[in-house]
Design a protein around this motif. Sequence first.
Motif, mmCIF file in Angstrom:
data_model
loop_
_atom_site.group_PDB
_atom_site.id
_atom_site.type_symbol
_atom_site.label_atom_id
_atom_site.label_comp_id
_atom_site.label_asym_id
_atom_site.label_seq_id
_atom_site.Cartn_x
_atom_site.Cartn_y
_atom_site.Cartn_z
ATOM 1 N N ARG A 126 0.921 -1.241 0.105
ATOM 2 C CA ARG A 126 0.003 -0.028 -0.017
ATOM 3 C C ARG A 126 0.896 1.437 -0.007
ATOM 4 N NH1 ARG A 126 -4.514 1.537 -1.826
ATOM 5 N NH2 ARG A 126 -5.768 -0.354 -1.186
ATOM 6 N N ASP A 127 2.009 1.111 0.666
ATOM 7 C CA ASP A 127 2.738 2.331 0.762
ATOM 8 C C ASP A 127 3.466 2.724 -0.539
ATOM 9 O OD1 ASP A 127 2.566 2.828 3.294
ATOM 10 O OD2 ASP A 127 4.439 1.729 4.016
ATOM 11 N N ARG A 128 3.816 1.526 -1.451
ATOM 12 C CA ARG A 128 4.393 1.761 -2.510
ATOM 13 C C ARG A 128 3.341 2.171 -3.715
ATOM 14 N NH1 ARG A 128 7.326 3.927 -6.141
ATOM 15 N NH2 ARG A 128 7.675 2.663 -8.255
ATOM 16 N N TRP A 129 2.321 1.549 -3.418
ATOM 17 C CA TRP A 129 0.972 2.034 -4.204
ATOM 18 C C TRP A 129 0.648 3.553 -4.328
ATOM 19 C CZ3 TRP A 129 -2.486 -1.281 -7.403
ATOM 20 C CH2 TRP A 129 -3.642 -0.624 -7.735
ATOM 21 N N ASP A 130 0.556 4.000 -2.950
ATOM 22 C CA ASP A 130 0.333 5.340 -2.897
ATOM 23 C C ASP A 130 1.362 6.391 -3.611
ATOM 24 O OD1 ASP A 130 -1.965 4.709 -1.754
ATOM 25 O OD2 ASP A 130 -1.120 5.152 0.336
ATOM 26 N N GLU A 131 2.732 5.787 -3.516
ATOM 27 C CA GLU A 131 3.689 6.701 -3.840
ATOM 28 C C GLU A 131 3.678 6.594 -5.499
ATOM 29 O OE1 GLU A 131 7.400 4.693 -2.626
ATOM 30 O OE2 GLU A 131 7.029 5.360 -0.240
ATOM 31 N N ILE A 132 3.217 5.588 -6.104
ATOM 32 C CA ILE A 132 3.059 5.792 -7.665
ATOM 33 C C ILE A 132 2.251 6.929 -8.343
ATOM 34 C CG2 ILE A 132 2.303 4.158 -9.710
ATOM 35 C CD1 ILE A 132 3.235 1.784 -8.251
ATOM 36 N N GLY A 133 1.156 7.031 -7.533
ATOM 37 C CA GLY A 133 0.275 8.228 -7.928
ATOM 38 C C GLY A 133 -0.869 7.833 -8.782
ATOM 39 N N LYS A 134 -1.234 8.725 -9.431
ATOM 40 C CA LYS A 134 -2.537 8.816 -10.161
ATOM 41 C C LYS A 134 -2.668 7.792 -11.575
ATOM 42 C CE LYS A 134 -4.546 12.857 -8.570
ATOM 43 N NZ LYS A 134 -5.276 14.048 -8.864
#
Length: 458
Positions: A361-369
Motif C-alpha cells: 500500500r505504501d508503494r501503491w500511494d507513492e506511484i500516484g494517479k
Amino acid sequence: MTNPIDPSPATQGTDPAGTGTPTTPGSRPKPGPRPKPGPRPGAHEPVINHISAGDPRRWGRIDESGVVWLKTADGEREIGSWQAGTVEEGLAHFARRFEDLATEVEVLEERLTARSGDPRKAQAAAKHLLADLPNAHVIGDLAALQRRLEAIVGSADEVAESIKAEREKARAAAIARKEELAAEAEKIGAEATNWKHAGDRLREILDEWKSIKGVDRKTDDALWKRYAKARDAFNRRRGAHFAELDRERAGAKERKEALIKQAEELSSSTDWGPTSARFRELLQEWKAAGRAPRDTDEALWQRFKAAQDVFFSARNAATSERDAEYQANAKAKIELLEAAEKAIDPESDLDAARREFRAFRDRWDEIGKVPRDQMHALENRARALEKRIRDAEEAQWQRTDPEAQARAAQFAERADQLEEQARKAAERGKDRDAAKLREQAAQWREWAEAAQSAISDR
C-alpha cells in the motif's frame, strides 16, 4: 348613301375605370391604355346572314326611257334614271348600292350581337335607316332589310339592359374582390410579423388590384385608400421592428466585446478545471447575447473562439503530458499488483501477509494517479487483496473466540447432567422420566456438537 354609324374606336365600349401602376407611395394606379374595340368578354361571335342583291331583274327594271323601277309588294316605285350605259350595267349599279346599304345593316347587327358598341346608338342608326328606306335608290329585297332593321330597333333595348346588368354584375364582383384584397391588406398591416412573406403578399395584392377593372372612380378611390393605409401601416411596423432589431444588435455587440475581453484574460490561465468551467459559462452568455450586426458578428465570434483556442490548446498539451505520466503509473501499479497477488498468502502466514500488504500500500500511494478509465479496475484488485487479509483475520478470531468455546462446553456439560439424571431415574424405576431426560440430553448434545463444529470450521 353614306353609313350613318361612326365606326371609329371612340364609339366602341371602353373600360370606365381603367387603373395602372402608381408612381408614388399611396397614389392610385394610373389609367392604362384604352382597350381596342371588339366583342365583350363572354359574348358569342356574331353569326350574320349576308344580304345579297341576287338577280337585280327580280327586284327592278329599267324601261326604254331609262327610268329605274323598284319592285315591291305594293307595286313598282320609281327610284331614279339610268342613261350612262346598258340596262344590265344600270341594274348592276343599283344592286351594288343595295348591297352597300345591306352592309350597313349587317354592321349594326354584328355590333348588337357582339355587344361591342352602345346598343342605343345602333338603335338610333337603325331608325335612321328605316326612315330613309322608302326613298332609297337601290334595287334589292328592301322588305328583308326593313325586317332586319326593325329587329335591331326592337332588340336594342333588351340588349342594352342585358349589357347594363352584366356590367353591374362585373362591377359588383370587382368591388367585392377589391374589398377582399383591402381587408387582407389591412390584416397584414395590423398583424403580420413575417416581414418577407407579408411584403411579398402586399405586392401580389397590388398586382391583382391593377388587373381588376370596372369599378367606379369614387368606390375605387375609397378602396384604394384602405389598401394604401394598410400598406403604410405595415411599412411603419416593419421599419420599427428593424430599428429595434438594430438597437438590440448594437447591444449584443457591446456584450460580446465584453465577453471577448474576459476570454482573452482567461486564455493564459493554467488553472485548468475552474477556467474550463468559466469558459463554458462564457459560451452560454455568448449564445444568450443574441446576434450582433451582420457585418461584425462573425468577426466577433472569431476573436472569442481564438481566445478559447489558446486556453484549450494549452490545456490539451498539459493533459497529454499528464496522460503519459498516468499511463506509466498504471503500468507500474499493474506490475506491483501482480507481484503482491503472488507474494501475499494470508492463509499460510497471516502476519507476513500483513507486512507485505502494508509495504504494497505504501508503494501503491507513492506511484500516484492512473488514467480514469483504468482507475476502478486497479483499485478493485487492490481492495480484493486487502479483503483476503481481512477475511483471514476474521476466521482466526472466530476460531479463538472464548465465548464460543464456553458455549460449546456449557452445552456438553448440560448434556452430561441430563444423561446422569436419566440413569438415576432408571435405577429408581421411573422409566418414563428417564426417557424424557435422555431425549433432552440428546438435544443438548446435538447443540454442543454443532457449536464445536462451528468453531472447528473457522
